[in-house]
Scaffold this motif. Structure first.
Motif, PDB file in Angstrom:
ATOM      1  N   ALA A  48      58.352  38.046  30.640  1.00  0.00           N
ATOM      2  CA  ALA A  48      59.406  37.375  29.879  1.00  0.00           C
ATOM      3  C   ALA A  48      59.086  37.021  28.600  1.00  0.00           C
ATOM      4  O   ALA A  48      60.003  37.074  27.705  1.00  0.00           O
ATOM      5  N   GLN A  49      57.964  36.540  28.269  1.00  0.00           N
ATOM      6  CA  GLN A  49      57.645  36.193  26.628  1.00  0.00           C
ATOM      7  C   GLN A  49      57.627  37.415  26.083  1.00  0.00           C
ATOM      8  O   GLN A  49      58.097  37.275  24.901  1.00  0.00           O
ATOM      9  N   VAL A  50      57.062  38.325  26.439  1.00  0.00           N
ATOM     10  CA  VAL A  50      56.905  39.662  25.622  1.00  0.00           C
ATOM     11  C   VAL A  50      58.211  40.167  25.228  1.00  0.00           C
ATOM     12  O   VAL A  50      58.375  40.856  24.235  1.00  0.00           O
ATOM     13  N   ARG A  51      59.119  40.187  26.176  1.00  0.00           N
ATOM     14  CA  ARG A  51      60.296  40.442  25.985  1.00  0.00           C
ATOM     15  C   ARG A  51      61.208  39.768  24.959  1.00  0.00           C
ATOM     16  O   ARG A  51      62.168  40.025  24.326  1.00  0.00           O
ATOM     17  N   SER A  52      60.645  38.489  24.738  1.00  0.00           N
ATOM     18  CA  SER A  52      61.354  37.577  23.762  1.00  0.00           C
ATOM     19  C   SER A  52      60.770  37.310  22.479  1.00  0.00           C
ATOM     20  O   SER A  52      60.777  36.455  21.886  1.00  0.00           O
ATOM     21  N   VAL A  53      59.496  38.346  22.465  1.00  0.00           N
ATOM     22  CA  VAL A  53      58.645  37.964  21.033  1.00  0.00           C
ATOM     23  C   VAL A  53      59.602  37.929  20.023  1.00  0.00           C
ATOM     24  O   VAL A  53      60.708  38.533  19.734  1.00  0.00           O
ATOM     25  N   HIS A  54      59.090  37.202  18.638  1.00  0.00           N
ATOM     26  CA  HIS A  54      59.577  37.005  17.793  1.00  0.00           C
ATOM     27  C   HIS A  54      59.866  38.120  16.900  1.00  0.00           C
ATOM     28  O   HIS A  54      58.678  38.851  16.677  1.00  0.00           O
ATOM     29  N   ARG A  55      60.941  38.479  16.410  1.00  0.00           N
ATOM     30  CA  ARG A  55      60.957  39.863  15.709  1.00  0.00           C
ATOM     31  C   ARG A  55      61.923  39.652  14.296  1.00  0.00           C
ATOM     32  O   ARG A  55      61.925  40.646  13.453  1.00  0.00           O
ATOM     33  N   GLY A  56      62.156  38.411  13.876  1.00  0.00           N
ATOM     34  CA  GLY A  56      62.943  38.162  12.642  1.00  0.00           C
ATOM     35  C   GLY A  56      61.779  37.932  11.707  1.00  0.00           C
ATOM     36  O   GLY A  56      60.672  37.829  11.865  1.00  0.00           O
ATOM     37  N   ALA A  57      62.280  37.913  10.625  1.00  0.00           N
ATOM     38  CA  ALA A  57      61.252  37.644   9.277  1.00  0.00           C
ATOM     39  C   ALA A  57      60.669  36.088   9.393  1.00  0.00           C
ATOM     40  O   ALA A  57      61.560  35.299   9.802  1.00  0.00           O
TER      41      ALA A  57
END
Length: 257
Positions: free
Chosen positions: A185-194
């Motif tokens: 669940a954490q890895v699916r929600s990993v931060h992707r924005g700047a």
């Protein structure tokens, strides 16, 4: 000593406190561990806690949501480094310090960057186990660890069925006794924005292993933070924390304020 922290969204997180002797005039240190680790594994085992408390420092280390002794929901909505950064600010509230220093590794380093960009109480920062990916993709380098493949490895029925490219994450999760569904669940929600690196104005140490694929070109990250310096140590992502210089580099950098 272990204590509990209640988050804004109803989770119970555990954090540990270490101190010895009369104490230092320097602010407390908050330690943020990496993915599939926990506070004791990432910081106590490699000697970071001892290196700090031997200098009179008071140390707090949080088990991130989904890790260690903290709550481990399986819903993606409870995860992401931005929520973890909010948890860090809540811990600083609990500690009651006007200033703290923060060190984060890997996932914890991304959390530390987000927290430092928002919280003026953080006066000094160490970020380890990340490199150019923090600048170019906004966090952990998803080009090296594609979230969908890591999640597939974590949720596979058997390690043999995990994608070969990310099988190491499954092996790590099993070795640390982690809740694999919470990690997925954490890895699916990993931060992707700047990441708001331009808002980090405190002295920062970027600490990376010379052969760490998740921290390639760490000089790019150091160059994107106004007051950052770079330190390289032998080792890969897991090995560098066991290098004899790792704990000392952190303790020395955090001996100033």
């Amino acid at each position: 000593m272990t204590d509990a922290l209640r988050t804004h969204d109803g989770l119970t997180l555990r954090y540990r406190t270490w101190s010895r002797g009369p104490g230092s005039a320097l602010p407390p240190v908050v330690l943020l561990h990496g993915f599939a680790a926990h506070a004791r594994l990432n910081w106590e085992g490699p000697g970071v806690v001892e290196a700090l408390v031997s200098r009179g420092r008071r140390v707090y280390a949080l088990d991130a949501r989904g890790h260690g002794d903290s709550d481990k929901p399986h819903d993606d909505a409870f995860y992401g480094e931005a929520l973890m950064a909010r948890d860090v600010r809540l811990l600083i509230d609990r500690v009651g310090a006007d200033r703290v220093q923060v060190a984060g590794y890997s996932m914890g380093a991304v959390v530390a960057l987000l927290a430092a960009a928002e919280d003026a109480r953080i006066s000094r920062l160490v970020v380890g186990g990340i490199g150019a990916g923090a600048v170019e993709v906004g966090g952990l380098d998803t080009r090296v660890m594609p979230p969908e493949l890591v999640a597939a490895a974590l949720t596979a029925e058997d390690v043999a069925h995990a994608p070969e490219r990310t099988r190491g994450f499954r092996i790590l999760a099993d070795a640390t006794g982690s809740d694999r569904l919470a990690l997925a669940a954490q890895v699916r929600s990993v931060h992707r924005g700047a990441l708001p690196l331009d808002r980090i104005t405190v002295p920062t140490l970027v600490l990376a292993g010379e052969s760490d694929p998740l921290a390639e070109r760490p000089g790019v990250l150091a160059g994107a933070i106004a007051k950052a310096e770079l330190a390289l140590l032998p080792g890969d992502h897991l090995g560098v924390v066991r290098d004899a210089g790792f704990a000392g580099a952190i303790a020395r950098f955090l001996s100033e304020d």
